[in-house]
Design an enzyme around this catalytic site. Structure first.
Site, PDB file in Angstrom:
ATOM      1  N   ARG A  64     -11.543  32.935  46.420  1.00 36.74           N
ATOM      2  CA  ARG A  64     -11.758  31.464  47.679  1.00 36.74           C
ATOM      3  C   ARG A  64     -10.981  30.345  46.831  1.00 36.74           C
ATOM      4  O   ARG A  64     -10.151  29.172  47.061  1.00 36.74           O
ATOM      5  CB  ARG A  64     -13.069  31.418  48.203  1.00 36.74           C
ATOM      6  CG  ARG A  64     -12.920  30.493  49.760  1.00 36.74           C
ATOM      7  CD  ARG A  64     -13.546  30.561  50.325  1.00 36.74           C
ATOM      8  NE  ARG A  64     -15.236  31.071  49.636  1.00 36.74           N
ATOM      9  CZ  ARG A  64     -16.534  30.129  50.317  1.00 36.74           C
ATOM     10  NH1 ARG A  64     -17.152  29.280  50.632  1.00 36.74           N
ATOM     11  NH2 ARG A  64     -17.487  31.374  49.642  1.00 36.74           N
ATOM     12  N   ASN A  78       1.739  11.225   5.969  1.00 35.87           N
ATOM     13  CA  ASN A  78       0.778  10.505   6.563  1.00 35.87           C
ATOM     14  C   ASN A  78       1.327  11.492   7.588  1.00 35.87           C
ATOM     15  O   ASN A  78       2.836  11.442   8.250  1.00 35.87           O
ATOM     16  CB  ASN A  78       1.449   9.541   6.512  1.00 35.87           C
ATOM     17  CG  ASN A  78       0.049   8.738   5.986  1.00 35.87           C
ATOM     18  OD1 ASN A  78       0.150   7.067   5.405  1.00 35.87           O
ATOM     19  ND2 ASN A  78      -0.737   9.639   4.888  1.00 35.87           N
ATOM     20  N   PHE A 133      -1.709   6.779  11.900  1.00 38.70           N
ATOM     21  CA  PHE A 133      -1.949   8.301  11.372  1.00 38.70           C
ATOM     22  C   PHE A 133      -2.486   8.983  12.058  1.00 38.70           C
ATOM     23  O   PHE A 133      -3.215  10.376  12.147  1.00 38.70           O
ATOM     24  CB  PHE A 133      -1.601   8.340   9.916  1.00 38.70           C
ATOM     25  CG  PHE A 133      -2.504   7.421   9.753  1.00 38.70           C
ATOM     26  CD1 PHE A 133      -3.983   7.711   9.720  1.00 38.70           C
ATOM     27  CD2 PHE A 133      -1.685   6.429   8.485  1.00 38.70           C
ATOM     28  CE1 PHE A 133      -4.989   7.036   8.970  1.00 38.70           C
ATOM     29  CE2 PHE A 133      -2.360   5.866   7.848  1.00 38.70           C
ATOM     30  CZ  PHE A 133      -4.465   5.502   8.118  1.00 38.70           C
ATOM     31  N   HIS A 159      -2.127  16.685  -2.937  1.00 36.49           N
ATOM     32  CA  HIS A 159      -2.627  16.875  -1.758  1.00 36.49           C
ATOM     33  C   HIS A 159      -2.280  18.831  -0.612  1.00 36.49           C
ATOM     34  O   HIS A 159      -3.005  19.062   0.645  1.00 36.49           O
ATOM     35  CB  HIS A 159      -1.866  16.322  -0.592  1.00 36.49           C
ATOM     36  CG  HIS A 159      -2.965  14.251  -0.379  1.00 36.49           C
ATOM     37  ND1 HIS A 159      -2.373  13.907  -1.642  1.00 36.49           N
ATOM     38  CD2 HIS A 159      -3.041  13.910   0.329  1.00 36.49           C
ATOM     39  CE1 HIS A 159      -3.711  12.880  -1.723  1.00 36.49           C
ATOM     40  NE2 HIS A 159      -3.111  12.687  -1.051  1.00 36.49           N
ATOM     41  N   TYR A 214       0.293  -1.597  -0.353  1.00 35.67           N
ATOM     42  CA  TYR A 214       0.439  -0.446  -0.352  1.00 35.67           C
ATOM     43  C   TYR A 214       0.742   0.914   0.298  1.00 35.67           C
ATOM     44  O   TYR A 214       1.862   0.981   0.799  1.00 35.67           O
ATOM     45  CB  TYR A 214      -0.978  -0.457   1.639  1.00 35.67           C
ATOM     46  CG  TYR A 214      -1.796   1.716   1.085  1.00 35.67           C
ATOM     47  CD1 TYR A 214      -2.555   2.047   0.478  1.00 35.67           C
ATOM     48  CD2 TYR A 214      -0.894   1.772   2.364  1.00 35.67           C
ATOM     49  CE1 TYR A 214      -3.099   2.888   0.237  1.00 35.67           C
ATOM     50  CE2 TYR A 214      -1.863   4.129   2.250  1.00 35.67           C
ATOM     51  CZ  TYR A 214      -2.987   3.767   1.322  1.00 35.67           C
ATOM     52  OH  TYR A 214      -3.344   5.264   1.673  1.00 35.67           O
ATOM     53  N   GLU A 241     -12.022   5.649   3.931  1.00 32.47           N
ATOM     54  CA  GLU A 241     -11.359   6.674   5.400  1.00 32.47           C
ATOM     55  C   GLU A 241     -12.718   7.487   6.114  1.00 32.47           C
ATOM     56  O   GLU A 241     -12.809   8.250   5.900  1.00 32.47           O
ATOM     57  CB  GLU A 241     -10.317   7.684   4.709  1.00 32.47           C
ATOM     58  CG  GLU A 241      -9.586   7.513   4.368  1.00 32.47           C
ATOM     59  CD  GLU A 241      -8.456   7.999   3.674  1.00 32.47           C
ATOM     60  OE1 GLU A 241      -8.797   9.461   4.439  1.00 32.47           O
ATOM     61  OE2 GLU A 241      -7.215   7.816   2.458  1.00 32.47           O
ATOM     62  N   TYR A 300     -16.584  32.723  45.124  1.00 29.68           N
ATOM     63  CA  TYR A 300     -15.625  32.002  45.082  1.00 29.68           C
ATOM     64  C   TYR A 300     -14.363  32.615  43.699  1.00 29.68           C
ATOM     65  O   TYR A 300     -13.612  31.433  43.734  1.00 29.68           O
ATOM     66  CB  TYR A 300     -16.420  31.502  43.647  1.00 29.68           C
ATOM     67  CG  TYR A 300     -17.503  30.555  44.604  1.00 29.68           C
ATOM     68  CD1 TYR A 300     -17.722  30.623  45.998  1.00 29.68           C
ATOM     69  CD2 TYR A 300     -18.575  29.338  43.684  1.00 29.68           C
ATOM     70  CE1 TYR A 300     -18.629  29.442  47.380  1.00 29.68           C
ATOM     71  CE2 TYR A 300     -19.496  28.408  44.620  1.00 29.68           C
ATOM     72  CZ  TYR A 300     -19.750  29.032  46.374  1.00 29.68           C
ATOM     73  OH  TYR A 300     -20.400  27.923  46.755  1.00 29.68           O
TER      74      TYR A 300
END
Length: 493
Positions: A281, A196, A327, A84, A54, A411, A278
């Site tokens: 405190r 990746n 990844f 990409h 792959y 994916e 608060y």
């Protein structure tokens, strides 16, 4: 100074030191051997293996069933980086991109990625020459890693894209010509190894953690000053009451506030009120919960930056190449969303102390000016803080709870950790501004308490602060003074 890239554990503190001291990088002999051994193994595997591998001899994502011929393997990797490079939106802070380069180099240097030594060295060269690729804040799904931003980061290896050099944004090709560098010729698997990975997410996380650690210390110090000038009580910060609920951050906060107020005349004074709101405190409980969250997230991110996170993962000694899911950003997306929430809470409680300081209570004038009415004084800085806090609350929605399938369903679950990362840094910015506004108010209140004094430590801090921001007598333009207060916190922690 030089930081040597090696398999030794890289701590977040060390990353901060590399950035602060502007260290250069060098590959250790051990890393060189690991990178070279893995590449040689992969080249031999490609020549001898009859089964598809792959991303190495196949296409990517849902195209994993398409085999690629030997003559096209390099083109496949270059096309991957080009296609990409889909980053959008604002550009990423160059300091964070420097971190991306450092963390990508560290990840590749474990010798499980199959890259050429020359490719890793070019990344080192970019870092050392302060040639910072232009990367965009939008585009990552946080699985298969940070594809789009890492693609934009790696374009300069091919002589493409843009970079910042000496503060100027320029085409990468021009800088490469000036440096005498030739474009890298990718070998099989390299584009995938570069794209990746979780370095966009983890670089933002490391950057935010380094800032959050500083903001945690500052919140205690500023909160201690606010407590003192509000005529607050020190009893809620004693060891006894906090030790019976011994969360580490709670004890640390209580002790820090006591240390900051050691020797204060005001904190030792007689108190007519029985207890404080608060926001004063409960500082040990709220600031402490932030510290505990920060410690947990820091451990997770430190594990991440010491891991190879590309795919497939190569194990030369075992003769194994595994296409898996290291990844995937889920292990860090969830903690980043958690830290975003904790940072927002740190600013949330700070804004409440701001509100109390301007409320005209306990002997302080309304809005911290001598002539309220004619002067609005510190009325509107509180508005600004409230607006910032509101924005941070809106950014607390966990992007990691969403997933939009991609790559034709191959994916089918993603972490959305890229968005967790960018909003984490945005909320860190917001929290710093709110704390700066609280300090602006507290220093004004301290001067209005004169001749009473706070601790020697905080008095020295007050003197340094007044070199940045003056005491306000009559209304003036506040925005530049708030920014000066931010600068003071960065330069005088």
């Amino acid at each position: 100074m030089v930081h040597h890239i090696s398999p030794a554990r890289l701590t977040i503190d060390r990353v901060g030191e590399i950035l602060e001291k502007k260290m250069t990088l060098a590959l250790s002999e051990e890393s060189i051997n690991l990178i070279t051994r893995c590449r040689e193994y992969l080249d031999n595997k490609i020549e001898t293996c009859t089964e598809p591998i792959y991303g190495i001899t196949t296409g990517f994502g849902s195209l994993c069933n398409i085999s690629i011929g030997p003559d096209d393997l390099a083109t496949l990797q270059e096309n991957l980086v080009k296609s990409h490079s889909c980053g959008c939106g604002e550009t990423v802070d160059p300091q964070i991109v420097r971190l991306m380069l450092l963390l990508k180099i560290e990840s590749l240097a474990f010798g499980n990625s199959g890259v050429q030594l020359s490719t890793v060295q070019r990344l080192v060269d970019l870092f050392n020459a302060d040639i910072i690729p232009v990367v965009y804040s939008q585009g990552s799904l946080g699985a298969s890693g940070d594809l789009a931003p890492l693609a934009n980061m790696c374009l300069p290896l091919l002589g493409l894209g843009e970079v910042y050099h000496k503060g100027i944004r320029r085409p990468a090709s021009e800088i490469m010509d000036e440096m005498g560098w030739q474009p890298v010729r990718f070998a099989a698997k390299e584009g995938l190894a570069l794209l990746n990975g979780t370095q966009f997410m983890s670089a933002h996380a490391v950057f935010a953690i380094l800032r959050a650690r500083r903001l945690s210390r500052l919140a205690d110090k500023i909160g201690a000053l606010s407590l003192d000038v509000f005529d607050g009580r020190i009893e809620p910060f004693g060891d006894e009451v906090n030790a019976v609920r011994p969360h580490p951050g709670q004890l640390e906060t209580a002790r820090a506030v006591r240390a900051h107020l050691k020797g204060s005349e005001m904190i030792r004074g007689h108190k007519v009120h029985v207890q404080d709101p608060y926001s004063f405190r409960c500082m040990p409980q709220v600031h402490g919960a932030f510290k505990d969250t920060l410690a947990y997230v820091g451990q997770v991110i430190e594990t991440e930056i010491n891991s190879p996170t590309d795919n497939p993962t190569i194990f030369p000694e075992e003769d194994i190449i595994v296409s898996a899911g290291n990844f995937h950003g889920e292990p860090i997306a969830l903690p980043m969303d958690f830290l975003t929430l904790a940072l927002a809470e740190l600013s949330n409680i700070s804004e409440r102390r701001i509100y109390k300081l301007i409320s005209g209570s306990r002997g302080l004038p309304s809005f911290l000016v001598a002539k309220p009415g004619l002067n609005s004084g510190f009325m509107i800085p509180q508005y600004a803080a409230a607006s910032i806090v509101n924005q941070s609350k809106s950014l607390c929605w966990p992007t990691s709870c969403d997933s939009i399938p991609s790559s034709q369903g191959q994916e089918d679950h993603v972490s959305m950790g890229g968005n967790s990362a960018t909003k984490l840094c945005r909320v860190a910015d917001n929290t710093e501004r709110v704390l700066a506004i609280e300090l602006f108010n507290a220093m004004q209140a301290l001067d209005l308490r004169r001749p009473a004094t706070t601790s020697p430590e905080l008095e020295a801090w007050h003197e340094a602060y007044r070199a940045y921001v003056p005491f306000i007598v009559n209304d003036t333009v506040m925005s530049p003074l708030i920014q000066r207060s931010v600068e003071f916190l960065r330069e005088n922690p």
